[in-house]
Write a protein that holds these residues in place. Structure first.
Motif, PDB file in Angstrom:
ATOM      1  N   GLN A 183       0.819  -1.214   0.000  1.00 33.41           N
ATOM      2  CA  GLN A 183       0.000   0.000   0.000  1.00 33.41           C
ATOM      3  C   GLN A 183       0.852   1.262   0.000  1.00 33.41           C
ATOM      4  N   TRP A 184       2.011   1.229   0.621  1.00 34.20           N
ATOM      5  CA  TRP A 184       2.921   2.379   0.506  1.00 34.20           C
ATOM      6  C   TRP A 184       3.298   2.589  -0.959  1.00 34.20           C
ATOM      7  N   ARG A 185       3.603   1.484  -1.649  1.00 34.39           N
ATOM      8  CA  ARG A 185       3.932   1.589  -3.084  1.00 34.39           C
ATOM      9  C   ARG A 185       2.722   2.086  -3.868  1.00 34.39           C
ATOM     10  N   GLN A 186       1.543   1.544  -3.553  1.00 28.87           N
ATOM     11  CA  GLN A 186       0.339   1.920  -4.293  1.00 28.87           C
ATOM     12  C   GLN A 186       0.028   3.409  -4.127  1.00 28.87           C
ATOM     13  N   LEU A 187       0.304   3.960  -2.952  1.00 30.75           N
ATOM     14  CA  LEU A 187       0.097   5.401  -2.762  1.00 30.75           C
ATOM     15  C   LEU A 187       0.970   6.201  -3.729  1.00 30.75           C
ATOM     16  N   GLY A 188       2.219   5.797  -3.868  1.00 31.63           N
ATOM     17  CA  GLY A 188       3.102   6.466  -4.830  1.00 31.63           C
ATOM     18  C   GLY A 188       2.642   6.267  -6.257  1.00 31.63           C
ATOM     19  N   TYR A 189       2.250   5.039  -6.572  1.00 30.35           N
ATOM     20  CA  TYR A 189       1.773   4.753  -7.926  1.00 30.35           C
ATOM     21  C   TYR A 189       0.479   5.492  -8.244  1.00 30.35           C
ATOM     22  N   ALA A 190      -0.350   5.711  -7.242  1.00 24.54           N
ATOM     23  CA  ALA A 190      -1.607   6.442  -7.469  1.00 24.54           C
ATOM     24  C   ALA A 190      -1.306   7.845  -7.976  1.00 24.54           C
ATOM     25  N   VAL A 191      -0.377   8.517  -7.310  1.00 26.07           N
ATOM     26  CA  VAL A 191      -0.003   9.865  -7.745  1.00 26.07           C
ATOM     27  C   VAL A 191       0.613   9.802  -9.136  1.00 26.07           C
ATOM     28  N   LEU A 192       1.544   8.892  -9.328  1.00 28.83           N
ATOM     29  CA  LEU A 192       2.192   8.751 -10.631  1.00 28.83           C
ATOM     30  C   LEU A 192       1.169   8.461 -11.726  1.00 28.83           C
ATOM     31  N   GLY A 193       0.246   7.571 -11.452  1.00 27.06           N
ATOM     32  CA  GLY A 193      -0.781   7.232 -12.444  1.00 27.06           C
ATOM     33  C   GLY A 193      -1.615   8.432 -12.852  1.00 27.06           C
ATOM     34  N   HIS A 194      -1.905   9.305 -11.901  1.00 27.63           N
ATOM     35  CA  HIS A 194      -2.681  10.503 -12.230  1.00 27.63           C
ATOM     36  C   HIS A 194      -1.831  11.510 -12.995  1.00 27.63           C
ATOM     37  N   VAL A 195      -0.555  11.606 -12.658  1.00 32.74           N
ATOM     38  CA  VAL A 195       0.334  12.536 -13.368  1.00 32.74           C
ATOM     39  C   VAL A 195       0.481  12.117 -14.823  1.00 32.74           C
ATOM     40  N   VAL A 196       0.698  10.836 -15.069  1.00 32.04           N
ATOM     41  CA  VAL A 196       0.899  10.364 -16.447  1.00 32.04           C
ATOM     42  C   VAL A 196      -0.413   9.949 -17.107  1.00 32.04           C
ATOM     43  N   ARG A 197      -1.511  10.101 -16.379  1.00 30.95           N
ATOM     44  CA  ARG A 197      -2.854   9.776 -16.881  1.00 30.95           C
ATOM     45  C   ARG A 197      -2.962   8.328 -17.334  1.00 30.95           C
ATOM     46  N   ARG A 198      -2.482   7.459 -16.482  1.00 31.52           N
ATOM     47  CA  ARG A 198      -2.559   6.023 -16.767  1.00 31.52           C
ATOM     48  C   ARG A 198      -3.135   5.329 -15.535  1.00 31.52           C
ATOM     49  N   ILE A 199      -4.449   5.288 -15.465  1.00 28.90           N
ATOM     50  CA  ILE A 199      -5.148   4.640 -14.371  1.00 28.90           C
ATOM     51  C   ILE A 199      -5.888   3.441 -14.960  1.00 28.90           C
ATOM     52  N   PRO A 200      -5.508   2.238 -14.593  1.00 27.93           N
ATOM     53  CA  PRO A 200      -6.131   1.046 -15.181  1.00 27.93           C
ATOM     54  C   PRO A 200      -7.524   0.785 -14.612  1.00 27.93           C
TER      55      PRO A 200
END
Length: 143
Positions: free
Chosen positions: A82-99
């Motif tokens: 979940q710590w990783r997922q929190l980082g990936y959540a932000v990254l996914g929104h920045v690069v507009r890649r939310i699966p």
């Protein structure tokens, strides 16, 4: 009607409000489910994640609650995930890649599009019906 049109269309303020309400409904159901086994409780958080993942604030809240629940369960694998997922959540929104359909658990690759389980889809449908009883089943769009 597809789920993205029912509750995720950013151009539709009423749809965004239904999305928020369904998310809140799922989070409240999770909190009210304290007497249920963890496996059942995770389904509410997974459903909330699916509903809210296209909006950073909701997405972030889903992962924060998943992190807190993993800590409560003393599940170190899930905590680290979940710590990783929190980082990936932000990254996914920045690069507009939310699966779409990704349930947000540590055991699921962060950028994998997926079809949520029937149990998660059922909780999404129940939440959508609770906030707007006239809305067609949203879970069919996820299949």
């Amino acid at each position: 009607m597809p789920l993205d049109q029912v509750c995720k269309d950013p151009a539709n303020p009423a749809g965004r409000e239904r999305q928020r309400q369904a998310f809140e409904h799922l989070m409240a159901a999770f909190e009210a489910s304290a007497d249920q086994p963890p496996r059942e409780r995770w389904l509410y958080l997974e459903a909330a994640h699916v509903i809210g993942q296209n909006r950073l604030a909701l997405h972030w809240r889903a992962h924060r609650r998943m992190l807190a629940f993993a800590r409560q369960l003393r599940d170190e694998h899930e905590v680290q995930g979940q710590w990783r997922q929190l980082g990936y959540a932000v990254l996914g929104h920045v690069v507009r890649r939310i699966p779409q359909g990704n349930t947000g658990r540590a055991i699921v690759p962060a950028f994998r599009t997926m079809v949520p389980s029937a149990a998660v889809r059922q909780r999404i449908s129940a939440a959508m019906a609770a906030v707007n009883p006239d809305t067609p089943s949203a879970s069919a769009a996820l299949e």
